[in-house]
Design a protein around this motif. Structure first.
Motif, mmCIF file in Angstrom:
data_model
loop_
_atom_site.group_PDB
_atom_site.id
_atom_site.type_symbol
_atom_site.label_atom_id
_atom_site.label_comp_id
_atom_site.label_asym_id
_atom_site.label_seq_id
_atom_site.Cartn_x
_atom_site.Cartn_y
_atom_site.Cartn_z
ATOM 1 N N LYS A 134 1.819 16.819 -12.883
ATOM 2 C CA LYS A 134 0.565 17.583 -12.870
ATOM 3 C C LYS A 134 0.585 18.715 -13.895
ATOM 4 N N ASN A 135 1.763 19.248 -14.178
ATOM 5 C CA ASN A 135 1.902 20.278 -15.211
ATOM 6 C C ASN A 135 2.621 19.745 -16.447
ATOM 7 N N GLY A 136 2.804 18.398 -16.465
ATOM 8 C CA GLY A 136 3.464 17.753 -17.589
ATOM 9 C C GLY A 136 2.481 16.958 -18.419
ATOM 10 N N VAL A 137 2.645 15.618 -18.456
ATOM 11 C CA VAL A 137 1.773 14.784 -19.286
ATOM 12 C C VAL A 137 0.341 14.738 -18.762
ATOM 13 N N LEU A 138 0.141 15.121 -17.499
ATOM 14 C CA LEU A 138 -1.213 15.123 -16.921
ATOM 15 C C LEU A 138 -1.858 16.504 -16.935
ATOM 16 N N SER B 249 8.618 12.940 -17.558
ATOM 17 C CA SER B 249 9.843 13.660 -17.187
ATOM 18 C C SER B 249 10.871 12.683 -16.615
ATOM 19 N N GLU B 250 12.126 13.134 -16.518
ATOM 20 C CA GLU B 250 13.174 12.276 -15.978
ATOM 21 C C GLU B 250 12.920 11.948 -14.506
ATOM 22 N N ILE C 275 0.830 -1.211 0.000
ATOM 23 C CA ILE C 275 0.000 0.000 0.000
ATOM 24 C C ILE C 275 0.866 1.263 0.000
ATOM 25 N N VAL C 276 1.920 1.253 0.813
ATOM 26 C CA VAL C 276 2.816 2.418 0.873
ATOM 27 C C VAL C 276 3.427 2.707 -0.491
ATOM 28 N N LEU C 277 3.843 1.670 -1.219
ATOM 29 C CA LEU C 277 4.454 1.860 -2.537
ATOM 30 C C LEU C 277 3.452 2.402 -3.555
ATOM 31 N N ILE C 278 2.216 1.934 -3.487
ATOM 32 C CA ILE C 278 1.191 2.442 -4.406
ATOM 33 C C ILE C 278 0.957 3.931 -4.161
ATOM 34 N N VAL C 279 0.830 4.301 -2.883
ATOM 35 C CA VAL C 279 0.611 5.703 -2.533
ATOM 36 C C VAL C 279 1.822 6.551 -2.922
ATOM 37 N N PHE C 280 3.019 6.046 -2.642
ATOM 38 C CA PHE C 280 4.249 6.763 -2.989
ATOM 39 C C PHE C 280 4.327 7.032 -4.494
ATOM 40 N N GLY C 281 4.086 5.998 -5.309
ATOM 41 C CA GLY C 281 4.151 6.155 -6.756
ATOM 42 C C GLY C 281 3.114 7.131 -7.280
ATOM 43 N N ALA C 282 1.892 7.013 -6.786
ATOM 44 C CA ALA C 282 0.815 7.893 -7.248
ATOM 45 C C ALA C 282 1.102 9.354 -6.903
ATOM 46 N N LEU C 283 1.535 9.613 -5.663
ATOM 47 C CA LEU C 283 1.846 10.984 -5.258
ATOM 48 C C LEU C 283 3.025 11.548 -6.052
ATOM 49 N N ALA C 284 4.022 10.711 -6.317
ATOM 50 C CA ALA C 284 5.188 11.161 -7.082
ATOM 51 C C ALA C 284 4.791 11.542 -8.501
ATOM 52 N N PHE C 285 3.964 10.707 -9.140
ATOM 53 C CA PHE C 285 3.533 11.014 -10.510
ATOM 54 C C PHE C 285 2.674 12.279 -10.547
ATOM 55 N N LYS D 234 16.058 12.688 -24.820
ATOM 56 C CA LYS D 234 16.238 13.488 -23.603
ATOM 57 C C LYS D 234 16.604 12.630 -22.401
ATOM 58 N N HIS D 235 16.293 11.324 -22.479
ATOM 59 C CA HIS D 235 16.601 10.445 -21.355
ATOM 60 C C HIS D 235 18.002 9.837 -21.469
ATOM 61 N N GLU D 236 18.573 9.807 -22.663
ATOM 62 C CA GLU D 236 19.910 9.306 -22.932
ATOM 63 C C GLU D 236 20.203 8.000 -22.189
ATOM 64 N N PHE D 237 21.088 8.100 -21.201
ATOM 65 C CA PHE D 237 21.549 6.938 -20.446
ATOM 66 C C PHE D 237 20.402 6.151 -19.833
ATOM 67 N N LEU D 238 19.341 6.847 -19.430
ATOM 68 C CA LEU D 238 18.230 6.194 -18.748
ATOM 69 C C LEU D 238 17.457 5.253 -19.661
ATOM 70 N N GLY D 239 17.508 5.488 -20.976
ATOM 71 C CA GLY D 239 16.740 4.651 -21.891
ATOM 72 C C GLY D 239 17.130 3.188 -21.829
ATOM 73 N N ALA D 240 18.453 2.938 -21.918
ATOM 74 C CA ALA D 240 18.942 1.558 -21.846
ATOM 75 C C ALA D 240 18.730 0.969 -20.460
#
Length: 454
Positions: A252-256, A289-290, A237-247, A381-387
């Motif tokens: 909120k001003n990006g893809v959402l 976003s990154e 439950i903590v991880l679900i809440v953490f992920g949702a709040l982070a996104f 834009k993600h460069e290294f993160l993509g792989a």
């Protein structure tokens, strides 16, 4: 003589059955998908093997579009592979053996226990019956809800039924495959579809030990919940809440930005749950976003709950390590939580798993960057993160991608195939299998001597 001893230990080891069963099912699935009846466009054997591995390992990464490149026969084969992979090939074989009144070997009982319960069960029939009834009931109810949604979208009854069943199985098994051309992106503003898929993912990755214990509590009318149950559910439950709040915070001003607040919340929860091993997305991952990509990476590494259809290091591993650190800071000599002490050997197992898992990520990431020097994600834009994202997604059997999968060359595909397979059979099981086959348990101990740490 030494070889004969190693071979005997190899034959007795419970992980042998799991590895062999997945490998055999994977190869057979690849052959079936390679048949002309299964695909509508040209399909190489390596692409068929990649798709089969992704399905049997319930990952969802694809080098061919499931909706456009495979026929209904091919999609049905993928559906069967997902169901087999979600519950485990070994589970089905044991179920068949019990169904025809055959006795189980100790190795089979041990494999079953290690896959689904934190303790040994003398009642494998009851455990298997619980698993199958829970799985097919959940999938049937989700499929019914999706069927109504798809009929409301104008799909014909036959097509809507197949799509509903396919996505219900894919979501519950945390596979991430979709028979829609653009996945669930076309349904990004459909509340009911997103919530049903989220529910199916949650039911699939909460873990069969939790369901089994709940039913046992209701049957025996006990009130005390096990430490495994409490650690698993709280961390989940903590991880679900953490992920949702982070996104919500990062997007909120990006893809959402163009979404209403109710839809922002539903979408954030959907991606938080899906990122833990399901691999569904209603928004193109490359658009995040990154900061969100980092959150995805964290959630993908942690993964689902033990004894579930998902991958990753598992929620309880994170919980055990967190409790160990917190207990040390409070002066306890061992990990303590809920007035219970966690055995030292389990703490050691958690540390070993995390170390090996992170080492595997580094090795596969290095190999992928070495074999894929011309893939466009190096210039994104993600460069290294993509792989890195691709490797973590494969090893965690997640299936999310920033667009790298379709660009892979032969060696890149082989790298991801290996990562998906190892991620599904379990790194710790594989390492313990390789280490225990060649070595007898050490009956002696060495004297202690302190070293400087940190």
């Amino acid at each position: 003589m030494e070889w004969k001893r190693i071979n005997r230990r190899f034959e007795r080891h419970p992980a042998r059955t799991v590895i062999y069963s997945f490998a055999l099912a994977d190869f057979i699935g690849a052959l079936l998908l390679w048949l002309p009846i299964s695909h509508s466009k040209e399909l190489s054997f390596i692409d068929a093997l990649f798709t089969s591995t992704s399905a049997i390992c319930v990952t969802g990464l694809t080098v061919a579009n499931t909706a456009l490149d495979f026929t209904k026969a091919g999609q049905f084969i993928i559906l069967v592979l997902m169901q087999l992979g979600g519950l485990g090939v070994m589970t089905f074989s044991v179920f068949i053996a019990l169904g025809i009144k055959q006795s189980l070997s100790f190795s089979s009982r041990l494999s079953l226990q290690e896959s689904f319960l934190p303790h040994f069960t003398p009642e494998p029939r009851r455990l298997l019956l619980t698993i199958f009834v829970y799985t097919f009931t959940a999938e049937a109810l989700i499929a019914l809800g999706l069927l109504l949604c798809f009929l409301g979208q104008g799909l014909k009854i036959k097509n809507a039924f197949f799509q509903a069943v396919f996505h219900a199985v894919s979501a519950f098994c945390n596979a991430g495959f979709s028979t829609f051309k653009d996945g669930l992106i076309d349904f990004q503003k459909n509340y009911l579809v997103l919530m049903l898929i989220t529910l199916a993912i949650f039911l699939g990755n909460v873990g069969f030990p939790i369901v089994y214990e709940l039913l046992s509590l209701l049957k025996e009318k006990r009130r005390r919940l096990s430490l495994h149950f409490r650690l698993t559910v709280y961390t989940h439950i903590v991880l679900i809440v953490f992920g949702a709040l982070a996104f919500l915070l990062f997007e909120k001003n990006g893809v959402l930005a163009n979404f209403s607040w109710p839809l922002k919340i539903v979408t954030a929860v959907f991606h938080s749950v899906s990122a833990r091993t399901a691999g569904f997305n209603s928004i193109n991952i490359a658009l995040f976003s990154e900061h969100s990509i980092y959150v995805f990476l964290i959630l993908m590494v942690i993964g689902a709950c033990p004894g579930s259809t998902g991958g990753g290091i598992k929620t309880t591993t994170l919980a055990v390590l967190s409790c160990t650190v917190w207990s040390r800071l409070r002066g306890f000599p061992q990990a303590v939580v809920f007035k219970r002490a966690i055995p030292v050997d389990q703490v050691g197992k958690a540390i070993t798993l995390v170390f090996i898992y992170l080492l595997a990520i580094m090795v596969f990431h290095f190999f992928l960057t070495f074999t894929e020097p011309n893939v466009p994600f190096y210039k994104s834009k993600h460069e290294f993160l993509g792989a890195l994202f691709e490797v973590v997604s494969a090893l965690g059997t997640v299936g999310l991608s920033t667009g790298v999968t379709s660009q892979l060359n032969l060696w890149g595909k082989i790298c991801i195939i290996m990562a998906m397979f190892i991620g599904r059979v379990g790194l710790l099981s594989l390492i313990s299998f390789l280490s225990e086959v060649g070595h007898e348990p050490r009956p002696y101990k060495y004297p202690k001597e302190r070293v400087m740490v940190g």
